[in-house]
Design an enzyme around this catalytic site. Structure first.
Site, PDB file in Angstrom:
ATOM      1  N   HIS A  27       0.812  -1.224   0.000  1.00 40.76           N
ATOM      2  CA  HIS A  27       0.000   0.000   0.000  1.00 40.76           C
ATOM      3  C   HIS A  27       0.848   1.278   0.000  1.00 40.76           C
ATOM      4  O   HIS A  27       0.315   2.366   0.197  1.00 40.76           O
ATOM      5  CB  HIS A  27      -0.957   0.025   1.205  1.00 40.76           C
ATOM      6  N   CYS A  54       5.751  12.475  -7.720  1.00 42.28           N
ATOM      7  CA  CYS A  54       5.297  13.594  -8.537  1.00 42.28           C
ATOM      8  C   CYS A  54       4.117  13.164  -9.405  1.00 42.28           C
ATOM      9  O   CYS A  54       4.138  12.087  -9.999  1.00 42.28           O
ATOM     10  CB  CYS A  54       6.451  14.068  -9.411  1.00 42.28           C
ATOM     11  N   GLY A  61      -3.136  -9.206  12.271  1.00 44.08           N
ATOM     12  CA  GLY A  61      -3.801  -7.911  12.420  1.00 44.08           C
ATOM     13  C   GLY A  61      -4.388  -7.327  11.163  1.00 44.08           C
ATOM     14  O   GLY A  61      -4.300  -6.126  10.940  1.00 44.08           O
ATOM     15  N   SER A  92      -8.095  -7.194   8.914  1.00 44.60           N
ATOM     16  CA  SER A  92      -9.516  -7.540   8.972  1.00 44.60           C
ATOM     17  C   SER A  92      -9.937  -8.363   7.757  1.00 44.60           C
ATOM     18  O   SER A  92     -10.960  -9.034   7.785  1.00 44.60           O
ATOM     19  CB  SER A  92     -10.357  -6.266   9.035  1.00 44.60           C
TER      20      SER A  92
END
Ligand code: NAD
Ligand code: ZN
Length: 249
Positions: A124, A132, A193, A195
């Protein structure tokens, strides 16, 4: 204090890892919860106070780049004050012990690197990086609060954006390919951890079809049906015990 069921699961998981040579780990926001970084969807989750659609989308950035940058800078300050916890540290130790290791994280906070993890895919992105919008140059911005807004490209002066995968954007295909090929051959997968509310962690977990799949999460999650073992405990409490158990032989 962990309950005896969680302790039993840790023992089983540690004995599986003891005879394995290849370990993959997938982490989500829950591993950083005990470092004081709010998760997204749980109790006190970020989306209880803010609407993701207002802040973490390309449309939001087009509409109001400064608002998006302010929100990220607020999160950057939380990350800067946070310290890696015992779970991040245990993963860095595990990496040094395993002949073959890969950490795939959805987190953008940089805490895994600060704990010493090296083989890491940040699917992510990273909150300490920007890129840029015009020439695509990627660069680090470590200061927070930001001295001025919006952030501009050091090369061409155009508007820069957080180097984060936003809602509605695609993943970097080469990172996913690298994750998938590792997962398909690993012996053990540990999912901590997450979901599983976005589909990627579930998809990645399914790729580890020949692995012992273990989840660490105090709550049932979208990952639960995809694993053989669920350790119901907090990451920073369970991981040091897991490490200890592994070394106890
Ligand atoms: P999440 O908030 O959806 O889930 C967190 C999970 O951690 C929950 O299942 C919870 O039970 C568990 N947890 C809570 N405390 C824990 C602890 N101490 N130890 C172990 N587990 C604990 O987070 P997620 O699964 O990482 O969310 C998926 C991803 O969606 C996020 O990583 C995020 O990158 C992404 N997302 C991104 C944006 C963005 O800004 N671009 C917005 C929303 C979501
Ligand atoms: Zn540029």
């Amino acid at each position: 204090m962990l309950d005896s069921e969680a302790m039993d699961q840790i023992k089983v998981a540690a004995s599986q890892l003891a005879s394995a040579s290849s370990l993959a780990v997938i982490t989500g926001a829950g591993i950083s919860a005990e470092s004081g970084i709010p998760t997204f969807r749980g109790e006190g989750g970020l989306w209880r106070k803010f609407r993701a659609e207002d802040l973490a989308t390309p449309e939001a950035f087009r509409r109001d780049p400064n608002l998006v940058w302010e929100w990220y800078d607020w999160r950057r300050q939380i990350c800067a004050r946070a310290l890696p916890n015992a779970a991040h540290e245990a993963l860095a130790l595990l990496e040094s012990r395993m002949p073959s290791f890969l950490l795939i994280t959805q987190n953008v906070d940089g805490l895994h690197q600060r704990a010493g993890s090296k083989r890491i895919l940040e699917i992510h992105g990273n909150i300490w990086k920007a890129r840029c919008t015009a020439c695509k140059t990627k660069f680090e911005i470590s200061e927070t609060p930001l001295p001025s807004l919006p952030v501009l490209c050091p090369d061409c002066g155009s508007l820069a954006r957080p180097h984060i995968v936003w809602f509605g954007e695609s993943y970097d295909e080469s990172l996913i390919q690298e994750a998938v090929s590792f997962l398909r051959q690993c012996d053990v997968l540990l999912v901590i951890g997450t979901s599983g509310m976005v589909s990627m962690p579930g998809f990645l977990t399914e790729q580890a079809f020949r692995a012992q799949r273990i989840e660490l999460n105090p709550e049932p999650s979208g990952i639960t049906p995809l694993v053989q073992i669920s350790i119901r405990a907090k990451a920073a409490e369970a991981m040091p015990l897991f490490w200890e158990r592994l070394n106890a032989g």
